[in-house]
Scaffold this motif. Structure first.
Motif, PDB file in Angstrom:
ATOM      1  N   ILE A   1      43.383 -14.586 -15.573  1.00 24.50           N
ATOM      2  CA  ILE A   1      43.700 -15.728 -14.710  1.00 24.50           C
ATOM      3  C   ILE A   1      43.524 -15.331 -13.241  1.00 24.50           C
ATOM      4  O   ILE A   1      42.993 -16.111 -12.437  1.00 24.50           O
ATOM      5  CB  ILE A   1      45.116 -16.247 -15.015  1.00 24.50           C
ATOM      6  N   LYS A   2      43.898 -14.077 -12.970  1.00 21.43           N
ATOM      7  CA  LYS A   2      43.696 -13.586 -11.592  1.00 21.43           C
ATOM      8  C   LYS A   2      42.215 -13.648 -11.266  1.00 21.43           C
ATOM      9  O   LYS A   2      41.807 -14.116 -10.191  1.00 21.43           O
ATOM     10  CB  LYS A   2      44.206 -12.148 -11.487  1.00 21.43           C
ATOM     11  N   ALA A   3      41.411 -13.158 -12.219  1.00 26.53           N
ATOM     12  CA  ALA A   3      39.962 -13.142 -11.996  1.00 26.53           C
ATOM     13  C   ALA A   3      39.452 -14.579 -11.847  1.00 26.53           C
ATOM     14  O   ALA A   3      38.636 -14.876 -10.953  1.00 26.53           O
ATOM     15  CB  ALA A   3      39.266 -12.461 -13.163  1.00 26.53           C
TER      16      ALA A   3
ATOM     17  N   LYS B   1      41.154 -17.047 -10.829  1.00 24.37           N
ATOM     18  CA  LYS B   1      41.619 -17.548  -9.543  1.00 24.37           C
ATOM     19  C   LYS B   1      40.733 -17.033  -8.414  1.00 24.37           C
ATOM     20  O   LYS B   1      40.345 -17.796  -7.514  1.00 24.37           O
ATOM     21  CB  LYS B   1      43.073 -17.105  -9.311  1.00 24.37           C
ATOM     22  N   THR B   2      40.386 -15.756  -8.506  1.00 21.72           N
ATOM     23  CA  THR B   2      39.510 -15.177  -7.482  1.00 21.72           C
ATOM     24  C   THR B   2      38.196 -15.946  -7.438  1.00 21.72           C
ATOM     25  O   THR B   2      37.704 -16.331  -6.365  1.00 21.72           O
ATOM     26  CB  THR B   2      39.246 -13.694  -7.798  1.00 21.72           C
ATOM     27  N   ALA B   3      37.685 -16.175  -8.699  1.00 14.58           N
ATOM     28  CA  ALA B   3      36.412 -16.903  -8.762  1.00 14.58           C
ATOM     29  C   ALA B   3      36.583 -18.297  -8.157  1.00 14.58           C
ATOM     30  O   ALA B   3      35.715 -18.768  -7.386  1.00 14.58           O
ATOM     31  CB  ALA B   3      35.957 -17.010 -10.213  1.00 14.58           C
ATOM     32  N   ALA B   4      37.714 -18.918  -8.488  1.00 15.69           N
ATOM     33  CA  ALA B   4      37.947 -20.260  -7.959  1.00 15.69           C
ATOM     34  C   ALA B   4      38.019 -20.224  -6.430  1.00 15.69           C
ATOM     35  O   ALA B   4      37.442 -21.081  -5.754  1.00 15.69           O
ATOM     36  CB  ALA B   4      39.241 -20.806  -8.541  1.00 15.69           C
ATOM     37  N   TRP B   5      38.704 -19.221  -5.929  1.00 13.85           N
ATOM     38  CA  TRP B   5      38.811 -19.129  -4.463  1.00 13.85           C
ATOM     39  C   TRP B   5      37.459 -18.852  -3.799  1.00 13.85           C
ATOM     40  O   TRP B   5      37.178 -19.355  -2.713  1.00 13.85           O
ATOM     41  CB  TRP B   5      39.834 -18.075  -4.046  1.00 13.85           C
TER      42      TRP B   5
END
Ligand SMILES: Nc1ncnc2c1ncn2[C@@H]1O[C@H](COP(=O)(O)OP(=O)(O)O)[C@@H](O)[C@H]1O
Ligand SMILES: [Mg+2]
Length: 591
Positions: free
Chosen positions: A367-369, A371-375
Motif C-alpha cells: 500500500i505504501k508503494a 501510495k508512492t505511485a499514486a503520489w
C-alpha cells in the motif's frame, strides 16, 4: 389189572355180606352181578360155587363172545384150592383178556371158601396200542426227565455265553462308536490349539459321514476361510501401509508448501481450535506458533488483539459463506499493519465441514508503494495542470511585450484580452494550489472527547435545509459514549461523504446515516449510505486515491481527505455497494 382185582374184591365182599351164595338168594345174586358189571364197566363177571358150578354170568354185549369163552376152569380151581386171589392174562384174537379170580368167604365156616368171583377186563388191541404208546412216551418222558438238569444247565450256560458275548460286543461297539467321536474331537482340539498359535495351515483328515464329519468339514472350511481372510487382511495391511506412506508424503509436501509460502496461513478446526499457524504467520503477526496452536480461536485472537481476524471468522460462522476477503488494520507490536485477509471454509470430499483456513498478507508495504505511485501520479498531474495555464500566460505575456514594443495600433484590445487570459489562468492556478495545499497541509487533529451524534446532527441539519428532495434517515446508537475526535475534521468527513452522496443521486433520493456501538471490540461503526448510482467496480480500488474523480468539475480529493482524517483518528474506512442500489461508506472509530 388192579382195577379188575379191586372190582372183584368189592363184588366178593358184597356177596359175602349179603350171603348171596345161598340158593334162596340166587335171584338177587344174578341181579347184583349184572348191576355190578355195568357199574364197574367190566367185560364180564362170573360167580362159581365151591363145587365149581357157574352160578351166574354177566357179560358186556359189546365184547366179542369168543373172547369171554376162553377156558376159565383152571383159574377157578386154583382159587378154590389155594383160597387166594389169582389173576391171569390171556391173549385173544382181537385183544387181551385180564381175569381176576377172588375167593368168596364162607358165611358158615370160618376160613373156608364158598365160591369164586371172576372178573373179566377186556382190553382191545386199539386200547393196548394206545397204552403202549403212552407207556413208551412215559418211558421217554422219564428218560428226558433224567436229562432235565443237564439240559437246564446247558441252557443256562448258553444264555450266559450269549450274554457275555452281547456284553462284550456291546462294549466293543461302544468303544468303537466312542472312538469315532473322541478321535475327531481330539484332532479338533489339537487343531484349535494350533490355530490359536497362529498356524492356519492345519487340516483335519477324518472320514466320517455323520455329524462329526460335518463338524470336521465345517472346521476345515472355517480354517480355510480364516486363512483367506488373514491373507486378505495382510494384503489390506500392506496397501494400507502404502497408502499411509503416500499420505505421509503428501502431508509432508503440503506442510512444506504451507511452511514455505509467503502468506500467513492459519487454520481452525471444527471445534474452533487453531491447528495450523505457519512460519509466515509467525513472522507477519510476530507471534510464536506455540502460543496459539491448539488454543480456542477466540481466546487467541482476543489476546493478540486480532479484531480483524475475529470479525472475519464471526462473519463466516454467522452467514455460512464459503469465502470472504477483507482488508484492514491490525496492530502488531505497536505498529499498524494493513492486512489483506481471505477466509475460506474447508470441506472434505464428501462436503463435510472441516473448519476454516485464513490466509493473510501484510499489505502495508504494498500500500505504501501504491501510495508512492499514486503520489507520483499526483505530482505529474499537478505539474501538468500547472503547465497548462502557464503556456497561455507565457504566450499572452510574450504577445503583450511584442505588441507594446511594436507600438501596435490595436494594443489596447490585445492588452485587455491578454491580461484577461493571464488573470483567468492565474486564478485557476491559484484555486488549484489552494486546494492542494489545503490537502497537503492538513493540520494535525486536535482530539477531544466529543459526541459523534452532535457532529452528525449538525451536518444533517445543514444538508436537509439545503436539499429539499433528499430524505435523511438518521439512526444513531444512544449507547455510544463520547469519542476522542477533532470536531472540525470529523465535520469535513461527513460533509465530503454527504456531498458525494447527494451528487451520486442527483440531489434526489434517500440518504441514511447510522452509528452502532460495539462494546466488545471498543469500536463505533458508522455508515453513510445513499441510493444513487453506486460505485463502478473498476473504481473500487481508486476511490480514496487523491485526484481520482469521475466528475467533470471534481477535484478527486474529497475521499482522500476523508480517509486521511479517519486514519488520523486510528480508524478505517471502506466503500461498498448498497442494496438494492447506491453506495455505502462504512468506517470504524476506536471508542
Ligand atoms: N456516494 C457515491 N456514489 C457513487 N460514487 C461515488 C460516491 N462517492 C464517491 N464516488 C466516486 O468517487 C470519486 C471520488 O470522489 P471524491 O474523492 O470525493 O472526488 P470528487 O467528488 O471530487 O470526484 C467520485 O468522482 C465518484 O466517482
Ligand atoms: Mg467529492
Amino acid at each position: 389189572m388192579s382195577l379188575a382185582v379191586n372190582s372183584a374184591r368189592a363184588i366178593s365182599r358184597e356177596i359175602f355180606r349179603e350171603e348171596m351164595l345161598i340158593p334162596e338168594q340166587r335171584e338177587l345174586l344174578i341181579a347184583t352181578i349184572d348191576r355190578k358189571r355195568a357199574e364197574h364197566n367190566l367185560a364180564g363177571v362170573e360167580v362159581y360155587s365151591s363145587k365149581m358150578e357157574a352160578l351166574t354170568k354177566a357179560v358186556d354185549p359189546e365184547v366179542p363172545a369168543a373172547v369171554l369163552d376162553l377156558p376159565i376152569g383152571q383159574l377157578v380151581l386154583q382159587v378154590l384150592k389155594g383160597k387166594q386171589e389169582l389173576t391171569s392174562v390171556q391173549e385173544a384174537q382181537s385183544g387181551r383178556l385180564i381175569r381176576a379170580g377172588i375167593p368168596i368167604a364162607s358165611n358158615v365156616r370160618r376160613g373156608e371158601v364158598d365160591g369164586v368171583v371172576v372178573v373179566d377186563a377186556y382190553m382191545p388191541d386199539s386200547l393196548l396200542a394206545k397204552m403202549e404208546g403212552i407207556a413208551r412216551q412215559y418211558t421217554e418222558y422219564r428218560q428226558i426227565k433224567a436229562l432235565k438238569n443237564p439240559i437246564k444247565a446247558g441252557a443256562y450256560l448258553f444264555v450266559a455265553v450269549i450274554t457275555v458275548m452281547i456284553l462284550f460286543s456291546a462294549t466293543w461297539f461302544g468303544f468303537y462308536v466312542a472312538r469315532g467321536i473322541t478321535v475327531p474331537i481330539q484332532r479338533l482340539a489339537e487343531a484349535t490349539e494350533a490355530i490359536a498359535q497362529g498356524d492356519l495351515n492345519v487340516r483335519i483328515e477324518v472320514k466320517a459321514a455323520d455329524e462329526i464329519g460335518t463338524l470336521v468339514e465345517s472346521f476345515n472350511r472355517m480354517t480355510a476361510d480364516l486363512k483367506g481372510s488373514k491373507s486378505n487382511l495382510e494384503h489390506a495391511n500392506v496397501s494400507l501401509r502404502q497408502s499411509n506412506l503416500e499420505l505421509d508424503r503428501r502431508r509432508a509436501y503440503t506442510e512444506a508448501v504451507v511452511d514455505t509460502i509467503a502468506a500467513g496461513v492459519l487454520s481452525i478446526d471444527r471445534a474452533g481450535l487453531i491447528t495450523t499457524f505457519n512460519p509466515s504467520a509467525e513472522r507477519i503477526l510476530g507471534v510464536p506458533g506455540e502460543q496459539v496452536r491448539n488454543r480456542p480461536v477466540s481466546d487467541a485472537f482476543k489476546e493478540l488483539g486480532l479484531d480483524l481476524f475475529q470479525s472475519t471468522y464471526d462473519r463466516m460462522l454467522a452467514d455460512g459463506r464459503d469465502g470472504l476477503s477483507v482488508e484492514g488494520p491490525v496492530e502488531v507490536k505497536g505498529k499498524f499493519l494493513t492486512i489483506g485477509l481471505h477466509g475460506s471454509r474447508m470441506k472434505d470430499e464428501a462436503g463435510r465441514d472441516l473448519g476454516f483456513v485464513l490466509v493473510f498478507e501484510d499489505l502495508t508495504e504494498l500500500i505504501k508503494a501504491q501510495k508512492t505511485a499514486a503520489w507520483q501520479e499526483v505530482a505529474q498531474r499537478i505539474a501538468h495542470e500547472i503547465k497548462n495555464p502557464l503556456t497561455p500566460i507565457q504566450l499572452s505575456a510574450q504577445r503583450l511585450r511584442k505588441k507594446f514594443f511594436e507600438k501596435s495600433p490595436d494594443f489596447d484590445g490585445i492588452f485587455d484580452e491578454s491580461t484577461q487570459v493571464i488573470v483567468n489562468e492565474v486564478t485557476s492556478l491559484k484555486r488549484m494550489v489552494d486546494e492542494f495545499s489545503k490537502f497537503a497541509r492538513m493540520p494535525a487533529p486536535q482530539m477531544a472527547r466529543e459526541s459523534l451524534d452532535e457532529v452528525i446532527r449538525k451536518v444533517v441539519a445543514l444538508y436537509s435545509g439545503a436539499h429539499r428532495d433528499v430524505q435523511f434517515e438518521v439512526n444513531l446508537d444512544e449507547t455510544l459514549p463520547p469519542l476522542n475526535l477533532d470536531r472540525e475534521q470529523m465535520n469535513r468527513v461527513f460533509v465530503n461523504l454527504f456531498d458525494n452522496a447527494v451528487q451520486a443521486m442527483n440531489h434526489k433520493g434517500r440518504l441514511s446515516v447510522t452509528t452502532k456501538y460495539e462494546p466488545k471490540r471498543h469500536r463505533a461503526v458508522i455508515t453513510v449510505a445513499d441510493d444513487g448510482m453506486g460505485i463502478n467496480p473498476e473504481d473500487q480500488d481508486k476511490l480514496f486515491v487523491p485526484y481520482f474523480s469521475r466528475k467533470r468539475t471534481g477535484t478527486g480529493l474529497g475521499l482522500a481527505i476523508v480517509q486521511r482524517i479517519i486514519t488520523d483518528h486510528d480508524g478505517h474506512i471502506r466503500a461498498a455497494n448498497n442494496e438494492p442500489k447506491g453506495a455505502v461508506f462504512t468506517f470504524e472509530l476506536p471508542v
